[in-house]
Design an enzyme around this catalytic site. Structure first.
Site, PDB file in Angstrom:
ATOM      1  N   ASP A 259       0.829  -1.209   0.000  1.00  0.00           N
ATOM      2  CA  ASP A 259       0.000   0.000   0.000  1.00  0.00           C
ATOM      3  C   ASP A 259       0.870   1.268   0.000  1.00  0.00           C
ATOM      4  OD1 ASP A 259      -2.185   1.612   0.288  1.00  0.00           O
ATOM      5  OD2 ASP A 259      -2.926   0.638   2.100  1.00  0.00           O
TER       6      ASP A 259
ATOM      7  N   ASP B 184      -6.263  -6.806  -2.227  1.00  0.00           N
ATOM      8  CA  ASP B 184      -6.679  -6.665  -0.838  1.00  0.00           C
ATOM      9  C   ASP B 184      -8.147  -6.232  -0.768  1.00  0.00           C
ATOM     10  OD1 ASP B 184      -6.436  -6.547   1.904  1.00  0.00           O
ATOM     11  OD2 ASP B 184      -4.765  -5.128   1.911  1.00  0.00           O
TER      12      ASP B 184
ATOM     13  N   ASP C  35      -2.897 -11.152   9.078  1.00  0.00           N
ATOM     14  CA  ASP C  35      -2.028 -10.013   9.399  1.00  0.00           C
ATOM     15  C   ASP C  35      -1.198 -10.311  10.636  1.00  0.00           C
ATOM     16  OD1 ASP C  35      -2.920  -8.554   7.301  1.00  0.00           O
ATOM     17  OD2 ASP C  35      -4.027  -7.061   8.460  1.00  0.00           O
TER      18      ASP C  35
HETATM   19  C1  DGJ Z   1      -4.162  -5.296   4.932  1.00  0.00           C
HETATM   20  C2  DGJ Z   1      -3.247  -6.421   4.543  1.00  0.00           C
HETATM   21  O1  DGJ Z   1      -3.615  -7.587   5.201  1.00  0.00           O
HETATM   22  C3  DGJ Z   1      -1.813  -6.006   4.852  1.00  0.00           C
HETATM   23  O2  DGJ Z   1      -0.933  -7.053   4.544  1.00  0.00           O
HETATM   24  C4  DGJ Z   1      -1.469  -4.770   4.061  1.00  0.00           C
HETATM   25  O3  DGJ Z   1      -1.479  -5.066   2.685  1.00  0.00           O
HETATM   26  C5  DGJ Z   1      -2.470  -3.663   4.357  1.00  0.00           C
HETATM   27  N1  DGJ Z   1      -3.824  -4.105   4.198  1.00  0.00           N
HETATM   28  C6  DGJ Z   1      -2.225  -2.465   3.468  1.00  0.00           C
HETATM   29  O4  DGJ Z   1      -3.180  -1.489   3.625  1.00  0.00           O
END
Ligand code: DGJ
Length: 732
Positions: free
Chosen positions: A365, A476, A546
């Site tokens: 991002d 995403d 995450d």
């Molecule tokens: C959520 C994803 O799970 C992360 O790995 C990362 O790409 C963020 N979004 C970026 O905004």
């Protein structure tokens, strides 16, 4: 894998046929009863003779139930005296809310193929005797995986519209037994795929997502075994998973009569589909399977099925035959640079990553629009000129020169209100008039049910992929839906958005893959929020969570592995996360992340020379073992939920090598010793464990077990087991 003589046979008369679907080890049988209803008859191990399965009798009769008998209807509609959970609920144009589906005819395609593999299929047509509604039930047999794919298509063959209020994909009846245990997967952000288990009480239970996407809260997978009698290695397990990435629902019902049925499909909550004359509605596929050898085999059947039939096939020379291509080792700086990505800091990170043998460098991002934090810029998909003054080309060239492929993050279904896109198209998001638009992470959901929004997403993604040499897209999706209004929807179609969004997503992804066949995709939704068999044909891999705490990940990946192949599981080695604040050794973090597709997301400038060398050695080792880990058979030897020692094993499909990962949580009162019984080896072959002498037979490793001893807190070990050259070769 056993020979898989798949068949769909039928017996009985043309008016009252009975169908027997068989795979390598399983049979699934249903037929037409004396009243014209489809009755489920049998699901379990293959029996000897056709007559062994019985016939299409209702389950038994009882007062206050259908006089014809208590049904185990194969595809029940809500009508007459059916009080069980229906697969269909519809309202006809004259207000009649009572659907009847009776047998009409069938077709068998015995010669269906998937590539070179036989995949016979059956279509059974049911009709409402008065109104022109036809339901066609589709069955496809996946012989070597003991799996059946089911779906249904509704056809409006009348002159009036029909309002469909529920249309599930399938009802799965398990054999009547004393009782059942249900396993499901539940979770939350950073805590996905936690295994849930409970004895099924008499009554109804609903497991679902109403969030617009598959969701972390529950995963569309189930498994049932008789009263908890199955374990990893033995016992009968009936399992299934739904191929849908939007709102879904499972209704599990156990009646006082002993019937246990799980039906499911698109969630009917806030759902209605207008079926105009001549139109059809096709449900997502619901996959069901049977294992006579516990939960371990149930998972391996699903893993094989996904690798052979669902995941995209290799598009370049790196795949082997029918298998998906091996996933490259990737680096991503999200946890290091956050939104502050620039040509300079990404190139610096890339040079360091290349030293480790990383194969794919992914920019996350922050590379576009005015995206300096999560409050602005989402939707403005042009390269930020301050961060990348000459576009992405210099970065991509630099990364390619370092010998790595280039990947990029996008979140195409979303928009920040503070963006040019939203200012130009405030009507492109889901919303209701007179209601606030609830923001989450400062963003709103684009209405992908709209064709103009689909065209926008397809347009900018196609341009991005055409103008830049991109090898990989991380797709995403960072919030659930709210205020699911579509004010401009065609009249009567407002509630179709739940399904139309998913279809729009699949359409865009499918078209992008067609136009850019060399690009690989990852499905990410704030972690594992969109992992399912519906999106799997469009993506090579999933971002599991995450949460990259390597200990927590043992639990998450255990649950994930119940339903999904580790070939598609992406996890990174990172620095300690604020989440738990747990500090783990580099070896532990690598071992945990190596149990699938491997990524690295740490600040490599904080690693000492010694740590860089250690990490490079892990990457090299991983690459050598990758075919076994990604494409081999997976065994959960010991669960982190039940043992202080978590253990996992992978066995190469040709049997020549196996890899075992051990994770000890904490030793108390001295070293933790175990005699670990391995699985999946050839009993009569001899093996070398970590190059040791003397050789040990497969039988000894599996029966006597392998002696292991670990000491300390959060310690791990990887063991490499290789079949001796002169050992007998595994039969196919
Ligand atoms: C959520 C994803 O799970 C992360 O790995 C990362 O790409 C963020 N979004 C970026 O905004």
């Amino acid at each position: 894998m056993p020979d898989a003589p798949a068949a769909i046979e039928h017996s009985g008369s043309q008016e009252k046929p009975l169908w027997i679907l068989t795979t390598a080890r399983m049979a699934y049988v249903f037929g037409v009863d004396a009243h014209g209803y489809l009755q489920h008859i049998y699901w379990g191990p293959k029996l000897l003779a056709t007559t062994d399965y019985g016939d299409a009798q209702p389950f038994g009769s009882w007062g206050h139930e259908r006089p014809a008998g208590i049904s185990a209807e194969e595809f029940p509609a809500w009508g007459d005296l059916n009080f069980n959970e229906p697969c269909l609920k519809a309202t006809y144009s004259d207000g009649v809310r009572n659907a009847l589906l009776q047998y009409d005819s069938f077709e068998i395609d015995a010669n269906g193929l998937d590539g070179e593999q036989a995949r016979p299929s059956l279509a059974v047509h049911l009709r409402d005797p008065h109104y022109g509604l036809r339901a066609t039930l589709h069955y496809r047999v996946v012989p070597e995986c003991d799996i059946i794919e089911r779906s249904a298509v509704l056809h409006n063959e009348s002159d009036e519209s029909i309002r469909v209020e529920r249309i599930f994909s399938a009802a799965w009846h398990v054999p009547p037994r004393d009782g059942y245990r249900l396993k499901t997967l539940a979770g939350k952000w950073s805590g996905e795929f936690q295994v849930q288990e409970a004895i099924v009480p008499v009554g109804k239970q609903r497991i679902e997502s109403r969030r617009g996407l598959t969701g972390f809260n529950a995963s569309p997978w189930f498994a049932l075994d008789a009263n908890g009698s199955a374990d990893e290695q033995q016992g009968e397990v009936w399992f299934g998973t739904l191929a849908h990435s939007g709102n879904w629902a499972f209704a599990l019902e156990r009646t006082i009569h002993g019937q246990v049925t799980l039906s499911g499909g698109v969630n009917d909550f806030d759902f209605e589909w207008l079926l105009k004359p001549g139109e059809r509605f096709e449900t997502p596929t619901f996959v069901g399977g049977y294992s006579g050898a516990g939960y371990g085999r149930a998972s391996r059947l699903l893993h094989d099925y996904q690798r052979q039939h669902v995941l995209p096939r290799a598009q370049n020379g790196s795949g082997n035959g029918d298998a998906p291509a091996l996933r490259p080792v990737l680096y991503n700086s999200w946890y290091v640079t956050g939104f502050d990505v620039t040509l300079e800091n990404q190139m610096r990170a890339a040079r360091r990553a290349a030293e480790l043998g990383v194969e794919l460098f992914v920019v996350d991002d922050g590379w576009f629009g005015r995206r300096n934090d999560d409050r602005a810029g989402l939707g403005d998909w042009h390269v930020n000129p301050e961060k990348f003054p000459r576009g992405l080309a210099p970065l991509i060239e630099g990364i390619n020169e370092l010998g790595m492929g280039f990947g990029l993050w996008v979140e195409p279904e979303m928009v920040n209100p503070d963006s040019d896109l939203y200012r130009a198209h405030p009507d492109w998001v889901y919303h209701f008039p007179n209601r606030p638009r609830s923001e989450l992470r400062s963003q709103l959901v684009l209405n992908l049910a709209r064709e103009d929004v689909q065209a926008f997403v397809l347009g900018f993604m196609d341009e991005l992929l055409s103008e830049n040499k991109i090898d990989f897209i991380k797709w995403d999706m960072n919030r659930p839906f709210s205020e699911p209004g579509w004010p401009d929807a065609p009249s009567g179609r407002e509630r179709e958005l739940w399904v139309r969004h998913v279809r729009g997503l699949y359409r865009v992804l499918g078209e992008l893959r067609r136009r850019h066949p060399a690009v690989a995709f990852e499905s990410c939704a704030s972690g594992g929020g969109r992992i399912d068999l519906g999106i799997m044909p469009f993506v090579e891999q999933f971002w599991m969570s995450d949460n990259t705490d390597a200990f927590d990940d043992l639990f998450i990946q255990e649950g994930y592995s119940m339903a999904f192949t580790l070939a598609a599981k992406m996890a990174w080695v990172t620095d300690p996360l604020a989440l738990n604040g747990r500090v783990l050794s580099l070896a532990y973090r690598f071992h945990s992340a190596m149990t699938g597709a491997l990524g690295i997301g740490a600040n490599l400038f904080h690693w000492t020379d010694a740590e860089m060398a250690e990490a490079a050695a892990f990457v090299e080792r991983y690459k050598a073992l990758r075919p076994t880990i990604q494409l081999g058979d997976f065994y959960r030897l010991r669960s982190p939920r039940h043992s202080p020692l978590a253990a996992q094993q992978f066995v190469h499909k040709d049997g020549h090598e196996s890899v075992v990962f051990l994770f000890l949580h904490a030793s108390t009162f001295g070293p933790y010793r175990a005699r670990l019984q391995l699985q999946g080896l050839e009993p009569d072959a001899f093996y070398r464990v970590d190059n040791s002498e003397p050789l040990i037979s497969g039988r000894a490793l599996m029966r006597r077990g392998l002696d292991v001893a670990l000491k300390g807190d959060f310690v791990s070990q990887m063991m490499h087991i290789v079949r001796a050259d002169d050992s007998p070769i595994a039969p196919d």
